[in-house]
Scaffold this active site. Structure first.
Site, PDB file in Angstrom:
ATOM      1  N   ALA A 187      -4.423   3.477   3.843  1.00  0.00           N
ATOM      2  CA  ALA A 187      -3.402   4.265   3.361  1.00  0.00           C
ATOM      3  C   ALA A 187      -3.251   4.472   1.845  1.00  0.00           C
ATOM      4  CB  ALA A 187      -1.885   3.699   3.818  1.00  0.00           C
ATOM      5  N   ASP A 188      -3.443   3.436   1.004  1.00  0.00           N
ATOM      6  CA  ASP A 188      -3.677   3.732  -0.410  1.00  0.00           C
ATOM      7  C   ASP A 188      -4.804   4.508  -0.969  1.00  0.00           C
ATOM      8  OD1 ASP A 188      -1.501   2.093  -1.480  1.00  0.00           O
ATOM      9  OD2 ASP A 188      -2.514   0.342  -1.338  1.00  0.00           O
ATOM     10  N   LEU A 189      -5.808   4.388  -0.262  1.00  0.00           N
ATOM     11  CA  LEU A 189      -7.136   5.112  -0.756  1.00  0.00           C
ATOM     12  C   LEU A 189      -6.913   6.325  -0.376  1.00  0.00           C
ATOM     13  CD1 LEU A 189      -9.779   2.663   0.200  1.00  0.00           C
ATOM     14  CD2 LEU A 189      -8.757   2.992  -2.021  1.00  0.00           C
TER      15      LEU A 189
END
Length: 415
Positions: A187-189
């Site tokens: 999700a961050d990436l």
């Protein structure tokens, strides 16, 4: 392993300056991508501690004697090609420094909680009034609007709330079933990558019109978007997909199988490939069976077909399967550890690992950027910076006097 080019060639984002007020992963991943493409990224960090991920170890970078340094591997993986300025935003002087820098850059990236930067006079409304051509990218867990806007957002929670863990992991009716997160912080990436795309689009608009804008990036929005075909499956059918383990929701056979000496991936994408597989497996009759002749029928009769395939696959070793399938151009693959993946001949040929000089170690090895541009290739100009490594340099470039810099350092405003 790649090394920095002896004679640098032009880069696509040369001349673009980025003020990076983000930390941890989504924002730093975005700004590292911009930096790899040639942008000059100024990373603002807290004096004393810096980006949270500097302490997210072990493992840490090893020095020449094999001892741990202060640099966590987590931080190193998302912060190359940046310069670090350690400045205390809680002080009026520190706020003035960052406001000054905001007027000298093209892009500002931040991941503060909604409304937090207003305390420092660094909110988007204030900055755009002073610098109308500035592109501001705000990255939060849930965005600037909606009932959850004030919540902190973390990748793990977003994977759960955004539906990803409902389709990741073994089926609930099998041993080991239940929700699973993905092994890396996707999700961050993904948010970092979408933020990069949005920034490049906003810069093109700014260059055409002179007008900056605010980009509102949310991990939750991104995770919903990255449900991709599974989200579409639900919207078209009204039935929410569940966990399928290593099998595919829409394609059969497209999963992990056990050979006589280990596991491999079989990824049959069309009926022609299935017929080729059946011939290799010694069962050409499967391709002619009405239950299996088309992918739609194979999906419907998954419970009948897959046990037949499992029994056949266990009759030969992995290497034999892989060689035969690759020769017939039937998609397949080994299941490598990270060590095996990075040591693969294809990874070596593609320069998947890059070596950089680091102040604390004789050599730092990092996974290279996957972007291969023919005219403006990625360059590895700087190792991930030490905390405050470029503070004096950046302040001088911003027009600050030696006397001011000395005073700020003495007062702990900068480090």
């Amino acid at each position: 392993m790649q090394h920095r080019p002896a004679s640098p060639s032009p880069q696509a984002l040369s001349g673009v300056r980025v003020l990076d007020l983000s930390r941890v992963l989504a924002g730093p991943w975005c700004t590292q991508t911009l930096a790899d493409l040639g942008a000059d990224v100024i990373k603002i960090e807290r004096p004393g501690s810096g980006d949270d991920t500097r302490a997210w170890g072990p493992p840490y970078l090893k020095d020449g004697d094999g001892a741990d340094t202060s640099e966590a591997a987590y931080f190193l993986g998302a912060n190359r090609n940046k310069r670090s300025l350690a400045v205390d935003l809680a002080t009026p002087e520190g706020q003035a420094i960052v406001r000054r820098l905001a007027g000298q850059v093209d892009v500002l990236v931040e991941n503060f909680k909604v409304g937090d930067l207003a305390r420092y006079g660094l909110d988007a409304q204030t900055l755009l009034a002073e610098h109308p051509g500035l592109v501001i990218c705000a990255i939060t867990g849930f965005g600037q609007t909606g009932p959850y806007a004030g919540r902190a957002g973390y990748d793990y929670a977003i994977q759960g709330m955004g539906g990803l863990m409902s389709v990741t992991g073994e089926r609930d009716d099998l041993p080991g079933g239940g929700p699973q997160k993905v092994g890396v912080a996707v999700a961050d990436l993904f948010t970092g990558m979408y933020a990069t795309v949005a920034i490049l689009a906003a810069l093109r608009h700014r260059d055409a019109t002179g007008q900056g804008q605010v980009i509102d990036m949310a991990l939750f929005d991104t995770q919903l978007a990255m449900l991709a075909n599974l989200g579409s499956n639900y919207l078209c059918s009204g039935k929410a997909p569940g966990r399928m383990g290593n099998a595919h929701q829409n394609i059969v056979p497209y999963q992990v199988f056990e050979a006589s000496d280990g596991h491999l991936i079989l990824a049959v994408g069309n009926d022609r490939q299935f017929a080729k597989f059946c011939g290799i497996a010694g069962h050409p009759e499967w391709a002619a069976d009405a239950r299996f002749a088309s992918n739609a029928e194979r999906v419907r009769h998954r419970a009948v077909l897959v046990p037949l395939l499992e029994a056949a696959m266990r009759q030969r070793p992995r290497a034999e399967w892989l060689a035969a399938l690759e020769a017939a151009q039937v998609p397949c693959g080994a299941i490598n550890s990270i060590a095996e993946a990075l040591a693969d001949p294809q990874a070596e040929a593609r320069g998947a690992v890059v070596g950089l000089e680091h102040p604390l170690a004789p050599q730092l090895r990092l996974i290279a950027s996957p972007m291969k541009l023919s005219a403006t290739p990625v360059q590895y100009r700087h190792a991930p910076p030490l905390l405050g490594q470029h503070s004096d340099e950046l302040l001088r470039e911003a027009g600050c006097s030696v006397e001011d810099i000395t005073a700020w350092r003495a007062a702990g405003v900068v480090a």
